[in-house]
Scaffold this active site. Structure first.
Site, PDB file in Angstrom:
ATOM      1  N   GLN A 105      47.213  39.084  34.070  1.00  0.00           N
ATOM      2  CA  GLN A 105      46.326  38.426  35.635  1.00  0.00           C
ATOM      3  C   GLN A 105      46.080  39.114  36.283  1.00  0.00           C
ATOM      4  O   GLN A 105      44.989  39.290  36.540  1.00  0.00           O
ATOM      5  CB  GLN A 105      47.429  38.336  36.220  1.00  0.00           C
ATOM      6  CG  GLN A 105      48.810  37.192  36.287  1.00  0.00           C
ATOM      7  CD  GLN A 105      50.134  36.633  36.856  1.00  0.00           C
ATOM      8  OE1 GLN A 105      49.909  36.435  38.130  1.00  0.00           O
ATOM      9  NE2 GLN A 105      50.794  37.703  36.152  1.00  0.00           N
ATOM     10  N   VAL A 107      42.236  41.748  36.260  1.00  0.00           N
ATOM     11  CA  VAL A 107      41.178  41.453  35.897  1.00  0.00           C
ATOM     12  C   VAL A 107      40.062  43.226  35.922  1.00  0.00           C
ATOM     13  O   VAL A 107      38.884  43.438  35.697  1.00  0.00           O
ATOM     14  CB  VAL A 107      39.960  40.751  36.867  1.00  0.00           C
ATOM     15  CG1 VAL A 107      40.675  39.693  36.425  1.00  0.00           C
ATOM     16  CG2 VAL A 107      40.553  41.412  38.309  1.00  0.00           C
ATOM     17  N   ASP A 108      40.873  43.671  35.602  1.00  0.00           N
ATOM     18  CA  ASP A 108      40.571  45.627  35.434  1.00  0.00           C
ATOM     19  C   ASP A 108      40.800  46.460  34.024  1.00  0.00           C
ATOM     20  O   ASP A 108      40.002  47.514  33.821  1.00  0.00           O
ATOM     21  CB  ASP A 108      42.152  46.350  36.380  1.00  0.00           C
ATOM     22  CG  ASP A 108      43.135  46.297  35.807  1.00  0.00           C
ATOM     23  OD1 ASP A 108      43.271  45.520  34.318  1.00  0.00           O
ATOM     24  OD2 ASP A 108      44.001  46.614  36.185  1.00  0.00           O
ATOM     25  N   HIS A 123      43.056  35.692  34.062  1.00  0.00           N
ATOM     26  CA  HIS A 123      42.452  35.192  35.350  1.00  0.00           C
ATOM     27  C   HIS A 123      40.829  35.941  35.461  1.00  0.00           C
ATOM     28  O   HIS A 123      40.166  36.144  36.169  1.00  0.00           O
ATOM     29  CB  HIS A 123      43.001  36.109  36.622  1.00  0.00           C
ATOM     30  CG  HIS A 123      44.621  35.575  36.768  1.00  0.00           C
ATOM     31  ND1 HIS A 123      45.412  35.694  37.220  1.00  0.00           N
ATOM     32  CD2 HIS A 123      44.836  34.175  36.650  1.00  0.00           C
ATOM     33  CE1 HIS A 123      46.293  34.521  38.028  1.00  0.00           C
ATOM     34  NE2 HIS A 123      46.241  33.619  37.068  1.00  0.00           N
ATOM     35  N   GLY A 191      55.525  43.751  36.044  1.00  0.00           N
ATOM     36  CA  GLY A 191      54.978  44.165  37.659  1.00  0.00           C
ATOM     37  C   GLY A 191      53.392  42.935  38.375  1.00  0.00           C
ATOM     38  O   GLY A 191      52.378  42.886  38.342  1.00  0.00           O
ATOM     39  N   PRO A 218      59.896  46.901  40.386  1.00  0.00           N
ATOM     40  CA  PRO A 218      60.739  47.797  41.278  1.00  0.00           C
ATOM     41  C   PRO A 218      61.465  46.468  42.690  1.00  0.00           C
ATOM     42  O   PRO A 218      62.359  47.049  42.919  1.00  0.00           O
ATOM     43  CB  PRO A 218      59.988  48.466  42.338  1.00  0.00           C
ATOM     44  CG  PRO A 218      58.997  48.843  41.515  1.00  0.00           C
ATOM     45  CD  PRO A 218      58.632  47.197  40.543  1.00  0.00           C
TER      46      PRO A 218
END
Ligand code: OAD
Length: 248
Positions: A105, A107-108, A123, A191, A218
């Site tokens: 998901q 976009v980096d 995404h 994550g 986490p």
């Protein structure tokens, strides 16, 4: 010396013997690279901004300048950001497994930079820009002071190539991600708060296909009580330990 992160032997064996691994990642995997998540209470984007005003087609119609500028700032803040050990561990797993699919998901673009090849960007990608009316990808446009800049072909506003709330995901990528989730023997949910559909539905597909489903986060998610294993650890700590245990 024993590894400080203990991995259950059953999971080690599952990964070693897996013929097909599917992964869904969310913003949390990039958190250790310094990229903010969306829903973390203090540091997430949506703790400070209203998604309705930034991540919908209506927001862009109403205030294109504000939306363009927010994404431009996010794009600029990614400069100098590097993949972290969690990203590299997923690239290592891909190199060891016959069939591997990573649906993200995010976009980096950090998964590709870490070396993953079969990446499905559900995404979009923040470094790409497209025409807001024709949808075509626009790699470059004439310099101007206008914000947003205009499409060199039709003069409509340009926008980031991101899937906003209320928009369809790229159907071919979603279909490939669903096939991978339905056909895998091991599924990793890494994550992600797993609350945004249809991406989160991939976890359901893997569960329905009786895959071994592993959550690394986490914080708890709606799936924590239903998965085969849930590890409440940062992915940059857990995933490298998993790789060390399975492929010493
Ligand atoms: P969220 O911000 O909703 O969730 C990030 C998750 O990462 C949370 O559950 C955190 O607990 C977890 N997390 C934080 N640090 C972590 C770490 N070091 N290791 C592992 N997990 C960690 O982000 P997404 O699930 O990606 O959509 O959100 C889904 C979509 O909603 C995004 O793609 C975005 C957003 O609105 C669009 O912009 C279209």
């Amino acid at each position: 010396m024993p590894d400080p992160v203990a991995i259950p032997p059953e999971l080690v064996e599952r990964l070693r013997s897996a013929k097909s691994v599917a992964v869904l990642t969310g913003a949390g995997i990039s958190a250790e690279s310094g990229v903010p998540t969306f829903r973390d209470a203090l540091t997430g984007h949506w703790a400070r901004f209203n998604p309705e005003e930034l991540a919908t087609p209506e927001a862009f119609r109403k205030n294109p300048r504000q939306v363009w500028s927010w994404y431009a700032d996010r794009r600029a803040s990614l400069e100098g950001v590097e993949p972290n050990p969690g990203h590299f561990a997923l690239a290592e797993i891909e190199s060891r497994i016959p069939r591997f699919t990573l649906a993200t998901q995010n976009v980096d673009g950090l998964h590709q930079r870490a070396g993953n090849r079969n990446v499905l960007e559900l995404h979009g990608n923040i470094t790409r820009t497209k025409c807001s009316t024709e949808g075509r990808i626009v790699p470059a446009w004439p310099v101007s002071d206008e914000i947003p800049p205009r499409c060199p072909h039709c003069r409509a506003f340009l926008r980031p190539d991101i899937v906003w709330f209320g928009e369809e995901l790229p159907w071919d990528k979603l279909a490939a991600a669903r096939d991978a989730a339905l056909g895998c023997d091991l599924f990793l949910a890494v994550g992600t708060s797993a609350v945004v559909l249809p991406a989160a539905g991939l976890v359901d597909e893997a569960l329905s296909a009786k895959a071994c489903v592993v959550e690394i986060n986490p914080n708890p998610t709606p799936y924590t009580g239903r998965v085969s294993f849930a590890f409440a650890q940062p992915s940059g700590v857990f995933l490298p330990a998993l790789v060390r245990a399975a492929f010493p």
